[in-house]
Write a protein that holds these residues in place. Sequence first.
Motif, short mmCIF file in Angstrom:
data_model
loop_
_atom_site.label_atom_id
_atom_site.label_comp_id
_atom_site.label_asym_id
_atom_site.label_seq_id
_atom_site.Cartn_x
_atom_site.Cartn_y
_atom_site.Cartn_z
N ASP A 124 0.82 -1.21 0.00
CA ASP A 124 0.00 0.00 0.00
C ASP A 124 0.85 1.25 0.00
O ASP A 124 2.05 1.21 0.20
N THR A 158 0.12 5.40 1.48
CA THR A 158 -0.75 6.36 2.14
C THR A 158 0.11 7.56 2.51
O THR A 158 1.28 7.63 2.15
N TYR A 206 -3.71 2.13 -8.69
CA TYR A 206 -4.96 2.37 -7.97
C TYR A 206 -4.71 2.92 -6.57
O TYR A 206 -5.46 3.76 -6.08
N ARG A 252 -3.96 6.55 -6.76
CA ARG A 252 -5.20 7.31 -7.00
C ARG A 252 -5.91 7.58 -5.68
O ARG A 252 -6.42 8.67 -5.44
N GLU A 253 -5.98 6.56 -4.82
CA GLU A 253 -6.65 6.73 -3.53
C GLU A 253 -5.93 7.76 -2.67
O GLU A 253 -6.56 8.64 -2.06
N CYS A 254 -4.61 7.70 -2.63
CA CYS A 254 -3.82 8.65 -1.83
C CYS A 254 -3.99 10.07 -2.37
O CYS A 254 -4.11 11.02 -1.61
N ASP A 277 -6.63 11.16 -4.07
CA ASP A 277 -8.03 11.49 -3.80
C ASP A 277 -8.22 12.00 -2.37
O ASP A 277 -8.82 13.03 -2.14
N MET A 278 -7.69 11.29 -1.40
CA MET A 278 -7.97 11.56 0.00
C MET A 278 -7.04 12.60 0.62
O MET A 278 -7.43 13.31 1.54
N ILE A 323 -11.10 7.96 -7.13
CA ILE A 323 -11.43 6.54 -7.08
C ILE A 323 -12.39 6.24 -5.93
O ILE A 323 -13.19 5.32 -6.01
N LEU A 324 -12.34 7.03 -4.87
CA LEU A 324 -13.25 6.86 -3.74
C LEU A 324 -14.31 7.96 -3.69
O LEU A 324 -15.42 7.73 -3.21
#
Length: 157
Positions: free
Chosen positions: A54, A56, A107, A110-112, A114-115, A129-130
Amino acid sequence: MPDDLLERLRSRLADEGREATFAHGLLAVQIPREALLDTVKLLKDGFGFDLFLDVTAVDWPGRDPRFDVVYHLYSTRDHVRVRLKTAVSGTDPVVDTLVPLFGAAAYMERECHDMLGIRFRGNDDLRPILLYEGFEGHPLRKDYPKGREQPLVRYRE
């Protein structure tokens, strides 16, 4: 963990400001942003960390640089994890993508993004993505307003 693995890693990572320690049951490596790709290549090719777990980030709003981007890799050969941390500024939160080394990073990056708003240089697909298209801000940043209302989005049929 193989007894000599930590010592072998420490000796290889001692240059370029990289520091390897053992913390909370796993190997933790602090690296400069510029050394990220080289360090991950070394861990993958030279030490068998072949599984990307992962990515983050941790937001430290009162600190400069503001963010720690945190990666976890796993060696299926030695059954050991490693944590990589690199600091990036709040004004320019950019690191290189790991997609050329690990396809699954696409992916997770993308999450990192996004958030937390971390940009990954070389990842051309940082669409949400989220969250939905049109969401404003990055909700895991510590300065994100708790009661903020988002713009309404038309329902798609």
